[in-house]
Design a protein around this motif. Structure first.
Motif, PDB file in Angstrom:
ATOM      1  N   GLU A  49      -9.180  -2.953  -0.786  1.00  0.00           N
ATOM      2  CA  GLU A  49      -8.675  -4.283  -1.103  1.00  0.00           C
ATOM      3  C   GLU A  49      -7.637  -4.746  -0.087  1.00  0.00           C
ATOM      4  N   SER A  50      -7.174  -3.862   0.758  1.00  0.00           N
ATOM      5  CA  SER A  50      -6.148  -4.181   1.742  1.00  0.00           C
ATOM      6  C   SER A  50      -6.665  -5.222   2.733  1.00  0.00           C
ATOM      7  N   THR A  51      -5.762  -6.050   3.198  1.00  0.00           N
ATOM      8  CA  THR A  51      -6.124  -7.044   4.200  1.00  0.00           C
ATOM      9  C   THR A  51      -5.749  -6.568   5.602  1.00  0.00           C
ATOM     10  N   ALA A  52      -5.351  -5.299   5.732  1.00  0.00           N
ATOM     11  CA  ALA A  52      -4.961  -4.755   7.028  1.00  0.00           C
ATOM     12  C   ALA A  52      -6.157  -4.742   7.967  1.00  0.00           C
ATOM     13  N   GLU A  53      -5.892  -4.954   9.248  1.00  0.00           N
ATOM     14  CA  GLU A  53      -6.936  -4.937  10.263  1.00  0.00           C
ATOM     15  C   GLU A  53      -7.481  -3.523  10.410  1.00  0.00           C
ATOM     16  N   VAL A  54      -8.769  -3.430  10.610  1.00  0.00           N
ATOM     17  CA  VAL A  54      -9.424  -2.151  10.858  1.00  0.00           C
ATOM     18  C   VAL A  54      -9.751  -2.099  12.345  1.00  0.00           C
ATOM     19  N   THR A  55      -9.297  -1.042  12.982  1.00  0.00           N
ATOM     20  CA  THR A  55      -9.560  -0.906  14.415  1.00  0.00           C
ATOM     21  C   THR A  55     -10.992  -0.430  14.645  1.00  0.00           C
ATOM     22  N   LYS A  56     -11.479  -0.633  15.846  1.00  0.00           N
ATOM     23  CA  LYS A  56     -12.810  -0.161  16.209  1.00  0.00           C
ATOM     24  C   LYS A  56     -12.872   1.358  16.088  1.00  0.00           C
ATOM     25  N   THR A  94     -17.960  -9.560   9.716  1.00  0.00           N
ATOM     26  CA  THR A  94     -18.157 -10.151  11.031  1.00  0.00           C
ATOM     27  C   THR A  94     -17.992  -9.068  12.088  1.00  0.00           C
ATOM     28  N   VAL A  95     -18.985  -8.914  12.909  1.00  0.00           N
ATOM     29  CA  VAL A  95     -18.959  -7.883  13.940  1.00  0.00           C
ATOM     30  C   VAL A  95     -17.951  -8.204  15.028  1.00  0.00           C
ATOM     31  N   ASP A  96     -17.747  -9.494  15.287  1.00  0.00           N
ATOM     32  CA  ASP A  96     -16.846  -9.873  16.373  1.00  0.00           C
ATOM     33  C   ASP A  96     -15.403  -9.444  16.145  1.00  0.00           C
ATOM     34  N   THR A  97     -15.014  -9.127  14.908  1.00  0.00           N
ATOM     35  CA  THR A  97     -13.649  -8.676  14.649  1.00  0.00           C
ATOM     36  C   THR A  97     -13.453  -7.214  15.017  1.00  0.00           C
ATOM     37  N   LEU A  98     -14.563  -6.504  15.302  1.00  0.00           N
ATOM     38  CA  LEU A  98     -14.460  -5.091  15.635  1.00  0.00           C
ATOM     39  C   LEU A  98     -14.115  -4.868  17.102  1.00  0.00           C
ATOM     40  N   GLY A  99     -14.263  -5.870  17.909  1.00  0.00           N
ATOM     41  CA  GLY A  99     -13.962  -5.741  19.332  1.00  0.00           C
ATOM     42  C   GLY A  99     -15.113  -5.143  20.100  1.00  0.00           C
TER      43      GLY A  99
END
Length: 93
Positions: free
Chosen positions: A27-34, A87-92
């Motif tokens: 549920e966290s809104t923290a960014e997930v790194t690649k 969205t795949v583009d957020t994965l870098g």
């Protein structure tokens, strides 16, 4: 109506308590790194679990008994989507 929604929330909270902290962390809104995403894909992968020729993957876990069990939980015919857009583009790159 309010009782039905309250019961739904209680069921959701109970499920989260049973599943544990991993489900609540989603549920966290923290960014997930690649790197974190790639790690999860390796650690949580079911590839090969049911043999090399398997085409169903985790769907193998949905047995006739599980479908009957799930159907018995329904109180109405209302369908609610639990999907989320990814969205795949957020994965870098």
């Amino acid at each position: 109506m309010r009782m039905r929604y309250t019961r739904g929330w209680l069921v959701l909270v109970a499920l989260l308590m049973i599943v544990g902290p991993d489900a609540r962390a989603q549920e966290s809104t923290a960014e997930v790194t690649k790197e974190q995403y790639d790690t999860w894909m390796q650690e949580l992968s079911n590839w090969g679990r049911w043999g090399q020729d398997d085409q169903l993957g985790a769907v193998n876990l949905i047995t006739a008994a599980k479908r009957v069990e799930a159907a018995q939980l329904a109180e109405t015919g209302r369908v609610v989507s639990m999907s989320r857009d990814m969205t795949v583009d957020t994965l870098g790159d």
